[in-house]
Enzyme design. Structure first.
Site, PDB file in Angstrom:
ATOM      1  N   GLY A 118       0.783  -1.239   0.000  1.00  0.00           N
ATOM      2  CA  GLY A 118       0.000   0.000   0.000  1.00  0.00           C
ATOM      3  C   GLY A 118       0.808   1.278   0.000  1.00  0.00           C
ATOM      4  N   SER A 119       2.013   1.254  -0.569  1.00  0.00           N
ATOM      5  CA  SER A 119       2.805   2.492  -0.551  1.00  0.00           C
ATOM      6  C   SER A 119       2.237   3.536  -1.520  1.00  0.00           C
ATOM      7  CB  SER A 119       4.283   2.215  -0.845  1.00  0.00           C
ATOM      8  OG  SER A 119       4.485   1.869  -2.186  1.00  0.00           O
ATOM      9  N   MET A 150      -3.845  -7.093  -6.802  1.00  0.00           N
ATOM     10  CA  MET A 150      -3.209  -8.157  -7.578  1.00  0.00           C
ATOM     11  C   MET A 150      -4.190  -9.116  -8.245  1.00  0.00           C
ATOM     12  SD  MET A 150      -0.168  -7.224  -7.341  1.00  0.00           S
ATOM     13  CE  MET A 150       0.810  -8.593  -7.968  1.00  0.00           C
ATOM     14  N   ARG A 151      -5.372  -8.613  -8.574  1.00  0.00           N
ATOM     15  CA  ARG A 151      -6.339  -9.463  -9.275  1.00  0.00           C
ATOM     16  C   ARG A 151      -6.822  -8.746 -10.532  1.00  0.00           C
ATOM     17  NH1 ARG A 151      -8.299 -13.605  -6.339  1.00  0.00           N
ATOM     18  NH2 ARG A 151     -10.156 -13.697  -7.630  1.00  0.00           N
ATOM     19  N   LEU A 198      -9.446  -7.379 -12.898  1.00  0.00           N
ATOM     20  CA  LEU A 198     -10.832  -6.972 -12.709  1.00  0.00           C
ATOM     21  C   LEU A 198     -11.745  -7.667 -13.716  1.00  0.00           C
ATOM     22  CD1 LEU A 198     -11.302  -3.191 -11.977  1.00  0.00           C
ATOM     23  CD2 LEU A 198     -10.771  -5.048 -10.427  1.00  0.00           C
ATOM     24  N   HIS A 200       1.175   0.730 -13.143  1.00  0.00           N
ATOM     25  CA  HIS A 200       1.939  -0.473 -13.466  1.00  0.00           C
ATOM     26  C   HIS A 200       3.426  -0.093 -13.565  1.00  0.00           C
ATOM     27  CE1 HIS A 200       2.599  -4.476 -15.070  1.00  0.00           C
ATOM     28  NE2 HIS A 200       3.409  -3.931 -15.963  1.00  0.00           N
ATOM     29  N   LEU A 242      -5.356  -7.121 -19.753  1.00  0.00           N
ATOM     30  CA  LEU A 242      -4.368  -7.060 -18.670  1.00  0.00           C
ATOM     31  C   LEU A 242      -3.381  -5.932 -18.968  1.00  0.00           C
ATOM     32  CD1 LEU A 242      -2.904  -8.241 -16.145  1.00  0.00           C
ATOM     33  CD2 LEU A 242      -1.620  -9.682 -17.730  1.00  0.00           C
ATOM     34  N   ASP A 243      -3.401  -4.902 -18.144  1.00  0.00           N
ATOM     35  CA  ASP A 243      -2.474  -3.773 -18.264  1.00  0.00           C
ATOM     36  C   ASP A 243      -2.514  -3.143 -19.662  1.00  0.00           C
ATOM     37  OD1 ASP A 243      -1.624  -4.211 -15.604  1.00  0.00           O
ATOM     38  OD2 ASP A 243      -0.163  -5.700 -16.282  1.00  0.00           O
TER      39      ASP A 243
HETATM   40  C1  GRF Z   1       3.509  -1.126  -7.472  1.00  0.00           C
HETATM   41  O1  GRF Z   1       4.778  -1.367  -8.042  1.00  0.00           O
HETATM   42  C2  GRF Z   1       2.478  -0.938  -8.549  1.00  0.00           C
HETATM   43  O2  GRF Z   1       2.990  -0.349  -9.704  1.00  0.00           O
HETATM   44  C3  GRF Z   1       2.072  -2.347  -8.839  1.00  0.00           C
HETATM   45  O3  GRF Z   1       2.087  -3.009  -7.605  1.00  0.00           O
HETATM   46  C4  GRF Z   1       2.985  -2.340  -6.728  1.00  0.00           C
HETATM   47  C5  GRF Z   1       2.183  -1.963  -5.525  1.00  0.00           C
HETATM   48  O4  GRF Z   1       2.968  -1.413  -4.507  1.00  0.00           O
HETATM   49  N1  GRF Z   1       0.770  -2.374  -9.490  1.00  0.00           N
HETATM   50  P1  GRF Z   1       2.275  -0.719  -3.261  1.00  0.00           P
HETATM   51  O5  GRF Z   1       1.308  -1.771  -2.653  1.00  0.00           O
HETATM   52  O6  GRF Z   1       1.542   0.487  -3.755  1.00  0.00           O
HETATM   53  O7  GRF Z   1       3.392  -0.402  -2.324  1.00  0.00           O
END
Ligand code: GRF
Length: 203
Positions: free
Chosen positions: A12-13, A90-91, A93, A109, A144-145
């Site tokens: 979640g950064s 990480m799923r 949609l 991404h 995907l992306d």
């Molecule tokens: C990031 O590198 C983002 O680009 C990718 O997943 C990572 C998530 O990092 N989709 P965080 O959870 O926001 O720290």
């Protein structure tokens, strides 16, 4: 003021950077809810500490993707979320969320799309031997992306880079560009036409 919701799965950064931008009044939006598919996501604690409502909605509790996403949708709607922000979710949609929030879902991404889609993008970049890497913010569609690209930031790939060092350099850019793009959306300056995004001038 635009109301946003964030979906996370882990650290979640990016979510934290958005929270910082809101707190510092660099980003005039309201973060209404953070939803994680993963109860262990560290980002949940960060959101709670900032006083943002959190929900854990696990796909394991649902029979299929539609009912899982319908539950997410009902939470988003209960908070009047207008823009859905994926931040390390990480799923892939499904149609339930994409149809309900068409052209109102953003993702970030860690590659210069369309290069290196999918998992471990930074590792893919290192293995390909490219001299530049970076990150992309895009609208989410079924692919995907692959949705319409809004903004990219580039970083150099250095000779002694590891996956960790390159990821950290890209992440610094992610943390800036994501809030900037959400700000553009809030100002209604993102126009999508035929799959291409135009950034309108400010007035
Ligand atoms: C990031 O590198 C983002 O680009 C990718 O997943 C990572 C998530 O990092 N989709 P965080 O959870 O926001 O720290």
């Amino acid at each position: 003021m635009l109301t946003i919701g964030i979906l996370i799965s882990g650290r979640g950064s990016n979510m934290a950077a958005i929270l910082d931008a809101i707190r510092d009044k660099r980003l005039p939006v309201r973060l209404a809810v953070v939803i994680s598919n993963n109860p262990e996501a560290a980002g949940l604690k960060t959101a709670e500490a900032a006083g943002v409502p959190t929900r854990v909605i696990s796909p394991k509790s649902f029979g299929d993707k539609h009912s899982y996403e319908a539950e997410i949708l009902s939470e988003l709607e209960s908070f009047f979320v207008e823009l859905l922000v994926l931040a390390g979710y990480m799923r892939l949609l499904g149609a339930t969320l994409i149809d309900a929030y068409r052209n109102r879902i953003l993702n970030i991404h860690p590659s210069l799309l369309p290069e290196f889609k999918g998992l471990n993008a930074q590792k893919q970049a290192l293995e390909a031997g490219v001299s530049e890497a970076g990150c992309t913010v895009h609208f989410v569609d079924e692919s995907l992306d692959g949705g319409p690209i809004i903004a990219q930031r580039k970083v150099p790939v250095l000779p002694d880079d590891t996956e960790e060092s390159l990821s950290a350099r890209i992440l610094r850019e992610e943390h800036q560009v994501y809030s900037e793009v959400i700000g553009l959306y809030a100002e209604k300056r993102l126009q999508i036409q035929d799959g291409t995004v135009t950034i309108l001038p400010s007035h």
